[in-house]
Scaffold this motif. Structure first.
Motif, PDB file in Angstrom:
ATOM      1  N   UNK A  95       0.806  -1.224   0.000  1.00  0.00           N
ATOM      2  CA  UNK A  95       0.000   0.000   0.000  1.00  0.00           C
ATOM      3  C   UNK A  95       0.835   1.267   0.000  1.00  0.00           C
ATOM      4  N   UNK A  96       2.099   1.179  -0.450  1.00  0.00           N
ATOM      5  CA  UNK A  96       2.923   2.387  -0.482  1.00  0.00           C
ATOM      6  C   UNK A  96       2.357   3.357  -1.510  1.00  0.00           C
ATOM      7  N   UNK A  97       2.327   4.632  -1.152  1.00  0.00           N
ATOM      8  CA  UNK A  97       1.852   5.650  -2.085  1.00  0.00           C
ATOM      9  C   UNK A  97       3.014   6.018  -2.995  1.00  0.00           C
ATOM     10  N   UNK A  98       3.156   5.274  -4.103  1.00  0.00           N
ATOM     11  CA  UNK A  98       4.375   5.381  -4.906  1.00  0.00           C
ATOM     12  C   UNK A  98       4.278   6.415  -6.017  1.00  0.00           C
ATOM     13  N   UNK A  99       3.062   6.945  -6.247  1.00  0.00           N
ATOM     14  CA  UNK A  99       2.916   7.927  -7.319  1.00  0.00           C
ATOM     15  C   UNK A  99       3.270   9.321  -6.811  1.00  0.00           C
ATOM     16  N   UNK A 100       3.622  10.255  -7.716  1.00  0.00           N
ATOM     17  CA  UNK A 100       3.879  11.631  -7.277  1.00  0.00           C
ATOM     18  C   UNK A 100       2.637  12.233  -6.636  1.00  0.00           C
ATOM     19  N   UNK A 101       2.834  13.044  -5.594  1.00  0.00           N
ATOM     20  CA  UNK A 101       1.698  13.516  -4.803  1.00  0.00           C
ATOM     21  C   UNK A 101       0.928  14.635  -5.491  1.00  0.00           C
ATOM     22  N   UNK A 102       1.540  15.380  -6.381  1.00  0.00           N
ATOM     23  CA  UNK A 102       0.827  16.450  -7.071  1.00  0.00           C
ATOM     24  C   UNK A 102       0.597  17.662  -6.180  1.00  0.00           C
ATOM     25  N   UNK A 103      -0.102  18.668  -6.723  1.00  0.00           N
ATOM     26  CA  UNK A 103      -0.427  19.852  -5.928  1.00  0.00           C
ATOM     27  C   UNK A 103      -1.635  19.545  -5.067  1.00  0.00           C
ATOM     28  N   UNK A 104      -1.604  19.879  -3.780  1.00  0.00           N
ATOM     29  CA  UNK A 104      -2.781  19.640  -2.954  1.00  0.00           C
ATOM     30  C   UNK A 104      -3.989  20.395  -3.491  1.00  0.00           C
ATOM     31  N   UNK A 105      -5.170  19.834  -3.287  1.00  0.00           N
ATOM     32  CA  UNK A 105      -6.459  20.420  -3.666  1.00  0.00           C
ATOM     33  C   UNK A 105      -6.685  20.473  -5.168  1.00  0.00           C
ATOM     34  N   UNK A 106      -5.814  19.820  -5.957  1.00  0.00           N
ATOM     35  CA  UNK A 106      -6.068  19.673  -7.396  1.00  0.00           C
ATOM     36  C   UNK A 106      -6.636  18.273  -7.635  1.00  0.00           C
ATOM     37  N   UNK A 107      -7.259  18.088  -8.817  1.00  0.00           N
ATOM     38  CA  UNK A 107      -7.805  16.760  -9.113  1.00  0.00           C
ATOM     39  C   UNK A 107      -6.684  15.733  -9.194  1.00  0.00           C
ATOM     40  N   UNK A 108      -5.567  16.119  -9.832  1.00  0.00           N
ATOM     41  CA  UNK A 108      -4.451  15.176  -9.939  1.00  0.00           C
ATOM     42  C   UNK A 108      -3.544  15.362  -8.735  1.00  0.00           C
TER      43      UNK A 108
END
Lengths: 144, 500, 112
Positions: A95-108
């Motif tokens: 369950x590691x969150x391996x994807x880039x986190x992106x900008x908070x509060x954006x859809x991506x």
């Protein structure tokens, strides 16, 4: 199961698509707003159930619908575990969150969280629909 | 890369793959399930080897450190339970192939079978209270569905009764979790144990423990909470009866109780003698009452169900004695009973498959017609009665040794005398099913069924002969893991930093 | 305090329904009541005076949030309850199909 009156059918025809899209919206924005995979999945299942209730369905095609729904349910679960396993394989932790986190509060944003929500949405939508069809199928057995 | 998630992730993955592939290939589904069970067995063996080196291995889900994140904790007791689960699951999966031939929708059976496995594995591995509840419910809901799998009137009724009892237990556990979270603001077992220690043995402490023990007693089916078991276990298909009686009640009832009492609430005979005496009384009550009820049963599987309730009492007795020998004996008994009762339910399945009935009055003369089944039954029965050198003898011996070391001579004598009950009701089956002359049509059990039974017989004999190794490498470390009590939480937080 | 007690009372009403009612569907409703009692209790446990729902709409919100953990637990508990209730209803319907009654006093093949 027999269908309902013409009024119900026409209204259902208009709203069922909107309900479905609303469910998809809730699932996709699960990491930003209240809701998420489970709530959105329930709404999607609601749209499917509404359609069946309004238009009725033959026992044969109901059986086919149940099989398809249960295949989708497994698919959703597999997707979810697949994401968890991907974390194990790519990053070495389940369950590691391996994807880039992106900008908070954006859809991506949020890494794997939106993907998990989509998987849960498929699973819950199909699962609830299967439960509905299965309980409806028992009614046929009783009528015989 | 750690192996701990594989314990429950592999059966979950299998459970959801089976509906996709299962509709097209029946034999392949069975092969797949058996292969997955065997893989679990290998992983569990590796886990037992791993805990020889480290006292406790912590796996953080998604790298979130406890107490915020969910952790999976593998210590010697968890590794032992996982090993026993995988053995019973493997034997049951092997057995299922021919037994299920007259059921429809087999892929549903295998899906539920894998889900129940995943649930049990999760319960024994998790280090988080709510996560334990979730896995417990996964296992429980699958078991309700499996009990009703035949959809005959009796099976549905048994399943509903089981569901009512089981869910009262599950919801009581949830209430206990809510109360614990209200006071401690944490769900991590190690963290709860730290906070509880600051409170001391207050009313709150005993209320929460009492609610949990009530819930686990229903799941473990101690007298007086046993009424669902003799209905539910016989109603299930034989491989599932074997799984439910063999290991399910011990994971959901015994494992959870032991973990809470020893490691989370930090009780031991030294600081709560009254509590441990209650456990002994509960154990003796189960042994006697269920044993006596078993004597006048006329249904093969129902008798075995009552026997399970009775034998669970011995495990409780061992934990109640509370010293090293008692606890080690109880843990050894979990292994012995899982092998023996799993085997006995499989023999009942073979008999039902061959004759179509499980009424002891109608069955006769199967000893000559089904030799493998008959001899498997004898080995399983003798092991449970406690005949050396089978594994059941050593388990009971350790419990009695524990009673003697604790200075409870009367208890040791009572335990030995009560074995007479076990002897009596196994002789009843032996006599009416296998020895008595009579004309009942039967063919020998199919090959896969015999393999499954022989596998368990071999384990019963080999582990009985090599009991010293079992004690040294498996049971002893597991007992020590429980008896180190509150050190558990220090170990969990201490090992977080290592990368295993 | 009253609110907490009300949750426990709801739980006990559900238990009462399960123990005394003879209709299978009413027993299932009893389980639903027990479930609601615990879920409300969880929601109350997370409540803090003068706090808002734990939803972040701006990056730096200077607000106090209620405890979000019990809300996540309630959601999970609801999912589990959904599974159990659906299974119970399915079994109850099947039983009705066999016996043509929901009354447990008349459904008595198994003894003890």
């Amino acid at each position: 199961m027999r269908g309902m009156s013409l009024v119900v059918k026409v209204v259902t025809n208009i709203v069922v698509g909107f309900i479905f899209i609303y469910g998809v919206y809730i699932i996709l924005h699960g990491h930003l707003t209240p809701g998420g995979g489970f709530a959105g999945g329930v709404i999607i299942a609601g749209a499917l159930v509404l359609r069946i209730l309004a238009f009725g369905v033959e026992p044969v095609s109901e059986k086919r619908a149940e099989e398809r729904a249960s295949a989708f349910e497994s698919l959703g679960a597999l997707l979810f575990i697949g994401i968890a396993f991907a974390g194990l394989i790519i990053g070495g932790a389940f369950f590691l969150n391996f994807l880039p986190q992106g900008t908070p509060l954006r859809l991506l944003s949020g890494g794997i969280i939106p993907l998990c929500n989509i998987a849960i949405g498929i699973k819950v939508g199909a699962g609830l629909f299967t439960i509905f069809l299965a309980l409806a199928a028992i009614k046929y057995v009783m009528e015989d | 890369m750690t192996i701990i998630p594989l314990y429950f992730a592999i059966p979950l993955l299998a459970a959801f793959l089976i509906p996709v592939i299962g509709k097209f290939a029946k034999t392949f589904t069975w092969l797949f399930t058996t292969a997955v069970s065997f893989a679990l067995f290998v992983i569990a063996l590796y886990g037992v080897a791993a805990v020889q080196e480290f006292p406790l291995i912590v796996c953080k889900m998604g790298r979130w450190a406890p107490p915020l994140g969910i952790v999976m904790v593998l210590d010697a007791f968890s590794a032992f339970m996982a090993l026993v689960i995988s053995i019973v699951v493997f034997a049951g999966a092997l057995f299922s192939y021919r037994y299920l031939s007259h059921y429809t929708g087999q892929w549903k059976f295998y899906t539920l079978y894998m889900l129940i496995t995943a649930g049990m594995m999760g319960v024994v591995l998790t280090g988080d209270l709510f996560n334990m509840f979730v896995f417990l419910e996964i296992a429980a809901i699958s078991s309700y569905a499996l009990v009703a799998f035949g959809v005959d009137a009796e099976e549905l009724e048994a399943s509903f009764k089981y569901m009512v009892m089981g869910e009262i237990g599950g919801l009581t556990f949830l209430l206990a979790i809510a109360l614990i979270y209200a006071r401690t603001s944490t769900l991590n077992l190690a963290d709860i144990s730290n906070v509880m220690q600051m409170f001391g043995q207050t009313t709150f402490f005993w209320t929460v423990l009492g609610l949990m023990l009530f819930a686990f007693s229903i799941k473990a089916a101690f007298v007086p909470f046993h009424s669902w078991l003799p209905d539910a276990h016989p109603a299930a298909p034989a491989p599932v009866s074997s799984l439910l009686s063999g290991i399910f009640i011990k994971v959901l009832g015994i494992y959870t109780t032991a973990r809470m009492v020893f490691n989370v609430f930090g009780l031991s005979r030294a600081n709560a003698p009254m509590f441990f005496n209650i456990l002994i009384v509960l154990g003796l009550l189960s042994i006697t009452f269920a044993g006596l009820t078993a004597l006048n049963q006329k249904d093969y599987k129902r008798l075995l169900g009552y026997s399970s309730v009775s034998q669970i009492g011995y495990i409780m007795l061992g934990f109640g004695i509370g010293n090293y020998y008692g606890v080690a004996g109880a843990i050894f008994f979990i292994l012995a009973h899982a092998l023996a009762k799993g085997l006995l339910f499989l023999t009942s399945g073979a008999v039902v498959h061959a004759t179509g009935t499980r009424d002891l009055n109608k069955l006769a003369g199967l000893g000559e017609k089904m030799p493998t089944t008959a001899w498997s039954f004898r080995f399983g029965g003798l092991s449970l009665i406690g005949i050396p050198p089978l594994v059941g003898f050593w388990a009971k011996f350790w419990i009695i040794l524990g009673a003697l070391k604790a200075g409870m001579l009367w208890l040791a004598i009572t335990a030995i005398v009560l074995s007479g009950l076990t002897l009596y009701y196994y002789l009843k089956i032996e006599n009416s099913v296998f020895l008595k002359k009579g004309k009942v049509d039967a063919k020998p059990a199919p090959f896969t069924m015999r393999i499954a039974m022989v596998f368990l017989v071999v384990l019963i004999v080999v582990l009985g002969l090599g009991f010293q190794q079992v004690i040294d490498f498996v049971v002893g470390p597991a007992a020590n893991a429980l008896l180190r009590g509150l050190e558990y939480s220090q170990l969990v937080f201490g090992y977080v930093t290592t990368g295993f | 305090m009253i609110a907490f007690l009300a949750c426990i009372v709801l739980f006990l009403i559900g238990l009462y329904a399960i123990v005394t009612k003879r209709n299978l569907i009413k027993i299932v409703i009893g389980f639903a009541l027990m479930e609601y009692g615990i879920n409300l209790l969880f929601a109350l446990i997370g409540f803090r005076h003068g706090s808002v729902a734990p939803i972040i709409t701006q990056i730096d919100m200077p607000r106090r949030f209620v405890d979000p953990v019990p809300q996540a637990l309630v959601l999970t508990a609801i999912v589990i309850a959904l599974g159990t209730t659906a299974l119970m209803l399915a079994v109850a319907l099947r039983i009705y199909n066999r016996y043509k009654t929901f009354d447990i006093a008349e459904i008595r093949k198994l003894k003890g």
